[in-house]
Enzyme design. Structure first.
Site, PDB file in Angstrom:
ATOM      1  CB  CYS A 140      21.118 117.296 -24.528  1.00  0.00           C
ATOM      2  SG  CYS A 140      19.939 118.031 -25.686  1.00  0.00           S
ATOM      3  CB  CYS A 143      17.938 115.454 -25.592  1.00  0.00           C
ATOM      4  SG  CYS A 143      19.091 116.365 -26.616  1.00  0.00           S
ATOM      5  CG  ASP A 144      18.165 113.435 -22.199  1.00  0.00           C
ATOM      6  OD1 ASP A 144      17.527 112.834 -23.080  1.00  0.00           O
ATOM      7  OD2 ASP A 144      19.402 113.403 -22.114  1.00  0.00           O
TER       8      ASP A 144
END
Ligand code: NAP
Length: 315
Positions: A140, A143-144
């Site tokens: 993701c 997200c990261d």
């Protein structure tokens, strides 16, 4: 004849647990069947159990570990009276009310079922993936990506997701290498053109990742050329696998309306209603667009409110 409950919730990621918190606080005494700890697709807590730092869930200014966030949600659902069963649903019957849900030979009945079984990212099938997920290996970018400021990283895949994620990652990384198993992308032309014009994106064509290097964090990958078989190594500190997702909907095939190509459950716009009255769906099992913990939690809240109102109108 087993007891007929108001609500059974299947799945215990952010969507299912949020639905449980709302349903329990509405005095619906939900039974939440959370999945099987040994399984990768049905594990209690869902995909956040496979991540480390979560920095984009509101309310945690210093960030929170994915498993800790899920344990907290679970404790909150329990506190208001959610009954939690740690097992896997093996069969459902939604043809008449009360609906029936089986865990092996044990039958449970409910007036309402909320489906929140989530989705899983497709992975490359390498042993190293289990060890390094959340330690330089991610599924993701939203997200990261932030963790890879100034790094040299790679994205695997040639579809819209891979190209979109690679472009997003160039906001952080110095260099993003897209690794594709063929010499032609599957992604839409407009995304391709943007990627080709992006000076931070490079392409490695006809290449397959054969191993991810690193004991406790990613330091590189081994590759093989799919045309001539030559092997090589690429030094990177981050690897994003973007080869597609699979919703956990096998249990509902032929029972709930789903997209025939992707298998995602179909819900009515701006609601959690499925095509079966009294069965609601929330979270990644019906969302192939946003796939975030916070959107899943929000849709879990929607499902619990829909369920409560539907019960009130139909009792
Ligand atoms: P996808 O379209 O199925 O593409 C998957 C990509 O991964 C393909 O290029 C495929 O290679 C590659 N792949 C699959 N298995 C692999 C493996 N084991 N090893 C290496 N590579 C592998 O999936 P997606 O990109 O996640 O997109 C899913 C759907 O969402 C699509 O309909 C897409 O259009 C849509 N989407 C749209 C947008 C947008 O419009 N902005 C953004 C994201 C997603 P091959 O090409 O060789 O098969």
């Amino acid at each position: 004849m087993s007891e007929v409950r108001d609500v059974i919730i299947i799945g215990s990621g952010p969507a299912g647990l949020t639905a449980a918190i709302y349903a329990a606080r509405a005095n619906l005494s939900p039974l939440l069947i959370e999945g099987e700890p040994s399984s990768t697709s049905d594990q209690p807590g869902g995909q956040l159990m496979l991540t480390t730092d979560v920095e984009n869930f509101p309310g945690f200014p210093e960030g929170v570990m994915g498993p800790e966030l899920m344990q907290n949600m679970r404790a909150q659902a329990s506190r208001f009276g959610t009954e939690i069963l740690t097992d896997k649903v093996t069969r459902v019957d939604f043809t008449e009310r009360p609906f029936k849900v089986w865990v092996r030979d044990t039958e449970y009945q409910a007036q309402v079922v909320i489906v929140s079984t989530g989705a899983q990212s497709l992975m490359l099938g390498l042993d190293a993936e289990r060890r390094l997920l959340g330690h330089g290996l991610s599924t993701c970018a939203t997200c990261d990506g932030f963790f890879f400021r100034g790094h040299e990283i790679a994205v695997v895949g040639g579809g819209d997701s891979a190209i979109e994620e690679a472009a997003f990652l160039t906001k952080f990384a110095d260099k993003v290498t897209i690794i594709h198993r063929r010499d032609e992308l599957r992604a839409s032309k407009i995304l391709q053109d943007r990627a080709f014009a992006n000076p931070k994106i490079e392409f490695l064509w006809n290449s397959r990742v054969t191993d991810i290097i690193g004991d406790d964090k990613v330091t590189g990958i081994n590759l093989v050329n799919t045309v001539d078989g030559t092997e090589s190594t690429l030094d990177i500190t981050g690897l994003f696998v973007a080869i597609g997702h699979k919703p956990n909907t096998d249990l509902f095939r032929g029972k709930l309306a789903m997209n025939p190509d992707t298998g995602y459950l179909i819900t009515q716009p701006e609601s959690s209603y499925t095509d079966v009255a009294g069965v609601f769906a929330c979270g990644d099992v019906q969302d192939d667009v946003y796939r975030q913990a916070i959107t899943a939690a929000g849709s879990g809240c929607v499902a619990a409110i829909d369920a409560e109102r539907w019960l009130e109108a139909n009792e």
